[in-house]
Design an enzyme around this catalytic site. Structure first.
Site, PDB file in Angstrom:
ATOM      1  N   GLU A  79       0.812  -1.218   0.000  1.00  0.00           N
ATOM      2  CA  GLU A  79       0.000   0.000   0.000  1.00  0.00           C
ATOM      3  C   GLU A  79       0.844   1.265   0.000  1.00  0.00           C
ATOM      4  O   GLU A  79       0.496   2.252  -0.664  1.00  0.00           O
ATOM      5  CB  GLU A  79      -0.967   0.006   1.191  1.00  0.00           C
ATOM      6  CG  GLU A  79      -2.146  -0.942   1.043  1.00  0.00           C
ATOM      7  CD  GLU A  79      -1.804  -2.394   1.340  1.00  0.00           C
ATOM      8  OE1 GLU A  79      -0.685  -2.644   1.849  1.00  0.00           O
ATOM      9  OE2 GLU A  79      -2.631  -3.270   1.066  1.00  0.00           O
ATOM     10  N   HIS A 148     -11.481  -5.236   8.290  1.00  0.00           N
ATOM     11  CA  HIS A 148     -12.195  -5.008   7.035  1.00  0.00           C
ATOM     12  C   HIS A 148     -13.440  -4.144   7.238  1.00  0.00           C
ATOM     13  O   HIS A 148     -14.289  -4.088   6.357  1.00  0.00           O
ATOM     14  CB  HIS A 148     -12.625  -6.339   6.407  1.00  0.00           C
ATOM     15  CG  HIS A 148     -11.488  -7.168   5.894  1.00  0.00           C
ATOM     16  ND1 HIS A 148     -10.516  -7.685   6.709  1.00  0.00           N
ATOM     17  CD2 HIS A 148     -11.173  -7.575   4.634  1.00  0.00           C
ATOM     18  CE1 HIS A 148      -9.652  -8.375   5.980  1.00  0.00           C
ATOM     19  NE2 HIS A 148     -10.024  -8.329   4.721  1.00  0.00           N
TER      20      HIS A 148
END
Lengths: 343, 299
Positions: A79, A148
């Site tokens: 990321e 999540h």
């Protein structure tokens, strides 16, 4: 035309695609990305699994086959590198749109976002602009595993130099994603993942939305609910339920968390004298806390009650079996409306 | 190289006089920087770290532009587009990813531009640098990684920094690598030329590790006597890159003894005059459109 294949035209619409279409929030975002890529060949997409798969939520579905592997790039699983390379692409003159696969995976990129992306325009005295969009599926409510279901907008709204946008419904998502890509400022673009499959009207010819203005979705006389992203639908449902009890409750969709549209918020606060902010994130040091402080400073003598905040608890996100009790639902919003009215 | 050495002396003096807030000397690393950047084409884009003053001077950035940042008047003293030389990155290693992304854009645009990323042995421990190696190799990008191994990350020696040297590590990522005496300007130039040619031919990224030594402290706030033995400094002073090149040039009679010092003195007096005259407040253009929007909506 992939988009037309994937949507259901509303009754009476013409095949030309100029009439509003009914489609999901996810597909509206796909259409917005496609339109931006058609309009400007400097727009490139980066992310994990965004190519052949179309992303884990399929938001980029079909775009790689349409625009090629150089404009829709399946990246290594890194990321910080996704954001770091997007900065390099933007310095070069491109307009990268990054996908962070899930909200909880953005933290490895925190330094590139906060120390590099947010600051480079100011550092350079305005010589270097970074038109980078970071799309983030956000929030809970889909029964996901740990990491999540996070709502981390306050970290980025607290960082000067970033715009933070949160979309709530298909039609506005289409307009906001195009505006975000057209912006010369970096934008954190939140997509409410539990609303990806909600349907609504999308006008493909609508102009890009303002990135400075909230939307008043419902006018009220007694209480104003302020929400963004996934809780806009919750707020609208609560306002409807309150109306059955005889209370006039308005709803504002913030759309943009940084900058906040204080003009609209002040008008609503002055009209109703009571305001309740609803978001999925913890209320502790959240967007609601900022709105409560700013409105209190600006409209203290117009208020009938303290601003109330409805959010999740100051705890790590729980296992999915109990997330319905963790997320702010209609009942908790109605309770806050009652408390505001009784103050 | 002489100019950079002189600039370090002048900047140290200006800092001690209170005209600069900080200075990070490149003293001892002049050959690594000048030898490498002069092996690139002017159209190649450079992402420096924060100590690349000698490389910046080669690219035409003026000493005054370099000093302005450390005077506290701006965060970036020059327009990168004017020199194909980005402004300094103060968070170590981040710029290697910016170079990698810039190289993606260079590929999309076509041409044979090389994008150079400068970093050091300390920054090589950052995850961003490993991610940049991996990404550039996976996508076969035209990135030239240039690592100046100056032996010290502030007070932490390379022996505490890593087990595998940077040039060996690169191989694991699929990055071609070179290892060179960073205090030999001609060797650095030759090796960087070869590495840049590989990158320019589209054969993927390459890395050069130049072994050198930071002869001064990390910054004007540092005290290297607290962690570094005088014998180590003495050993490297014997390999001073400026003296080595001067000896070579004098031996080959390609320079006239005496003229460079007098030119340096006249330039350094210019810098002394220019630095205090530079801006003491940031220009209003540093305020982004977001800030302007906030001011408007908050009224």
């Amino acid at each position: 035309m992939t988009f037309l294949d994937s949507v259901t035209p509303t009754a009476g619409s013409t095949p030309s695609g100029t009439a509003p279409l009914t489609t999901t929030l996810g597909k509206a975002l796909t259409a917005g990305l496609r339109r931006a890529m058609q309009d400007d060949d400097r727009v490139v997409l980066l992310g994990e699994d965004v190519g052949a798969l179309g992303g884990v939520f399929r938001i980029t579905e079909g775009l790689q086959s349409e625009f090629g592997t150089q404009r829709v790039v399946d990246t290594p699983l890194a990321e910080s590198a996704i954001i770091g390379t997007a900065i390099g692409l933007a310095i070069r003159g491109y307009r990268p749109v990054c996908e962070i696969q899930f909200d909880g995976f953005i933290y490895p990129a925190f330094d590139q976002i906060v120390s590099q992306l947010a600051k480079m325009r100011a550092r350079s005295g305005g010589r270097v602009t970074l038109p980078v969009v970071i799309r983030v599926p956000v929030g809970g409510g889909i029964g996901a595993v740990e990491h999540h279901s996070e709502s981390n907008e306050a970290y980025f709204a607290h960082t000067a130099g970033l715009r933070v946008v949160s979309c709530a419904d298909p039609g506005d998502a289409y307009r906001l994603i195009r505006a975000a890509i057209a912006s010369d400022d970096p934008v954190i673009f939140y997509e409410p993942k539990r609303r990806y499959w909600d349907k609504g009207a999308v006008d493909l010819d609508a102009a890009p939305a303002s990135l400075d203005r909230a939307r008043v979705l419902r006018h009220g006389r007694d209480v104003t609910l302020v929400a963004h992203g996934p809780t806009v639908k919750t707020a609208l449902a609560a306002a409807e339920a309150a109306a059955e009890d005889g209370f006039s409750v308005g709803v504002v969709d913030l759309r943009t968390l940084s900058p906040l549209d204080m003009d609209t918020l002040k008008q609503c606060a002055q009209t109703t004298g009571r305001m309740v902010v609803v978001h999925e994130a913890s209320t502790f040091l959240g967007i609601g806390a900022e709105i409560a402080a700013a409105i209190t400073e600006a409209c203290f003598h117009m208020l009938e009650a303290p601003l109330l905040r409805v959010g999740s608890y100051n705890l790590p996100y729980p296992p999915a079996k109990v997330e319905d009790d963790f997320l702010p639902g209609v009942d908790r919003v109605l309770d806050a409306i009652d408390r505001a009215l009784k103050f | 190289m002489s100019l950079a050495r002189r600039l370090d002396h002048e900047a140290l003096a200006l800092q001690r006089q209170g005209e600069l807030g900080l200075w990070l000397p490149c003293w001892g690393q002049e050959a690594a920087q000048v030898g490498s950047v002069s092996a690139l084409q002017d159209t190649d884009y450079v992402f420096p770290s924060y100590r690349e003053h000698a490389a910046a001077l080669v690219r035409g950035i003026s000493p005054t532009e370099l000093l302005t940042q450390w005077r506290g008047a701006t965060h970036a003293g020059w327009d990168p587009k004017n020199y194909n030389f980005h402004f300094y990155s103060l968070v170590l290693g981040t710029q290697t990813l910016h170079a990698t992304g810039y190289a993606m854009g260079a590929v999309l645009d076509g041409g044979d531009q090389v994008v150079a990323a400068y970093f050091g042995d300390g920054a090589a421990s950052q995850g961003d640098v490993s991610e940049a190696f991996n990404w550039a190799a996976a996508q076969n990008l035209p990135v030239l990684f240039f690592c100046q191994n100056n032996q010290w990350a502030i007070s932490t020696p390379t022996s505490l920094q890593y087990r595998t040297p940077v040039h060996e590590r690169a191989a694991g990522f699929g990055v071609r690598s070179f290892y060179v005496d960073g205090n030999d300007a001609l060797a650095v130039h030759a090796v960087t030329t070869e590495a840049a040619d590989i990158v320019r031919r589209g054969e993927g990224p390459a890395l050069v590790e130049a072994v050198t030594f930071r002869m001064a402290g990390h910054s004007t706030s540092d005290d290297p006597t607290k962690y570094r033995a005088p014998e180590e400094l003495a050993a490297w002073e014997a390999k001073d890159p400026v003296k080595r090149l001067r000896t070579l040039l004098e031996a080959t009679a390609r320079t006239r003894r005496g003229s460079p010092p007098s030119r340096r003195r006249s330039k350094s007096s210019d810098w002394r005059c220019d630095a205090p005259a530079g801006p003491s407040k940031p220009p209003s253009s540093t305020i982004s459109s977001i800030r302007r929007t906030r001011i408007r909506t908050a009224s």
